[in-house]
Design a protein around this motif. Structure first.
Motif, short mmCIF file in Angstrom:
data_model
loop_
_atom_site.label_atom_id
_atom_site.label_comp_id
_atom_site.label_asym_id
_atom_site.label_seq_id
_atom_site.Cartn_x
_atom_site.Cartn_y
_atom_site.Cartn_z
N ILE A 55 -8.71 -8.13 4.09
CA ILE A 55 -7.30 -8.37 3.75
C ILE A 55 -6.91 -7.62 2.48
O ILE A 55 -7.58 -7.74 1.45
N GLY A 56 -5.83 -6.87 2.55
CA GLY A 56 -5.22 -6.29 1.37
C GLY A 56 -3.97 -7.08 1.03
O GLY A 56 -3.22 -7.46 1.93
N ILE A 57 -3.74 -7.34 -0.26
CA ILE A 57 -2.63 -8.20 -0.67
C ILE A 57 -1.77 -7.48 -1.70
O ILE A 57 -2.27 -6.92 -2.68
N ILE B 9 -0.10 -1.11 -3.72
CA ILE B 9 -0.41 -0.88 -2.31
C ILE B 9 -1.71 -0.09 -2.17
O ILE B 9 -2.56 -0.40 -1.33
N ALA B 10 -1.88 0.94 -3.02
CA ALA B 10 -3.11 1.72 -2.98
C ALA B 10 -4.32 0.83 -3.24
O ALA B 10 -5.36 0.95 -2.56
N LEU C 196 4.79 1.21 3.93
CA LEU C 196 4.22 0.12 4.73
C LEU C 196 4.26 0.46 6.22
O LEU C 196 3.31 0.15 6.96
N ASP C 197 5.32 1.09 6.65
CA ASP C 197 5.43 1.52 8.05
C ASP C 197 4.35 2.55 8.38
O ASP C 197 3.71 2.49 9.44
N GLN C 198 4.13 3.50 7.48
CA GLN C 198 3.10 4.52 7.69
C GLN C 198 1.71 3.90 7.76
O GLN C 198 0.88 4.32 8.57
N ILE C 199 1.47 2.90 6.92
CA ILE C 199 0.19 2.20 6.95
C ILE C 199 0.01 1.52 8.30
O ILE C 199 -1.07 1.58 8.91
N ASN C 200 1.06 0.87 8.79
CA ASN C 200 0.99 0.22 10.09
C ASN C 200 0.72 1.23 11.21
O ASN C 200 -0.02 0.93 12.16
N GLN C 201 1.29 2.40 11.11
CA GLN C 201 1.09 3.43 12.12
C GLN C 201 -0.36 3.91 12.19
O GLN C 201 -0.77 4.50 13.19
#
Length: 230
Positions: free
Chosen positions: A86-88, A153-154, A185-190
């Protein structure tokens, strides 16, 4: 996969100021989903995310993450789950202001089973993925709010967790920086990472229309999947 069944969370149980923050919350979140959790202040958004993140406990119900039943796990095991799976990301960034960007991103790696020689490379790669590699050595207290959230985020993704949880990540940002954080966040999800975001920012809700869960008074009152959003 995340599965919650009839989760109840009560603060100050047995006292005059007892408060039921979550009431029989049941949800399933599949791997790779992008989910927005919305609701007014006090609706239970942060409580729900803290339980999913294994930061907070719960009184009743069942919570399973990747086939692991969370109830009654030791603090050591919970810490292992947080660090490896988990990243928070928090609204207030939760960075060490006197540290540089890369020093902040390196912190989770101190508790991970990573070779010491690989840690700097991993931290730089995480900073690069959010556009902050050019400021790796800059102290965090010299950054803008948007830059701090990028570093946060990093730090959250440096261990390569399959789940990223962001609690009001744009709450302290202006519209321009908010949009940039949403895009990250969208790019991370992708890349296949499950992303769960709590927000009261209407722009973020409009951006994340794949799934929107609405909480009110500690209960799920709406759960809208992609293609059914009005």
């Amino acid at each position: 996969m995340i599965k919650l069944e009839n989760i109840k969370k009560i603060y100050n149980k047995g006292n005059a100021n007892e408060f039921e923050a979550l009431k029989d919350v049941s949800l399933t979140i599949k791997d790779g989903e992008l989910v927005a959790v919305i609701g007014k202040s006090g609706a239970g958004k942060s409580t729900l995310l803290h339980i999913i993140a294994c930061i907070d406990s719960y009184e009743d119900g069942k919570y399973v993450i990747d086939d692991v039943l969370v109830k009654n796990l030791s603090e050591k095991k919970l810490a292992e789950i947080r660090n490896s799976r988990i990243g928070i990301v928090m609204q207030d960034f939760a960075l060490v202001d006197d540290f540089s960007c890369i020093e902040n991103v390196l912190l989770p790696l101190d508790f991970a089973a990573k070779k010491k020689s690989d840690r700097k490379e991993l931290a730089l790669a995480a900073l690069k993925s959010v556009g902050m590699d050019g400021m790796a050595k800059k102290p965090v207290n010299k950054l803008s709010g948007g830059q701090k959230q990028r570093v946060a985020i990093a730090r959250a993704i440096v261990n390569g967790p399959p789940l990223l949880i962001a609690d009001e990540p744009t709450g302290n940002l202006d519209p321009k920086n908010s949009m940039e954080i949403m895009q990250i966040l969208d790019q991370i999800n992708q890349r296949g990472i499950t992303v769960i975001v709590s927000t009261h920012d209407n722009a973020m809700v409009d951006y994340f229309r794949k799934r929107v869960i609405t909480l009110d008074g500690g209960e799920v009152v709406r759960d809208i999947q992609a293609g059914t959003y009005e």
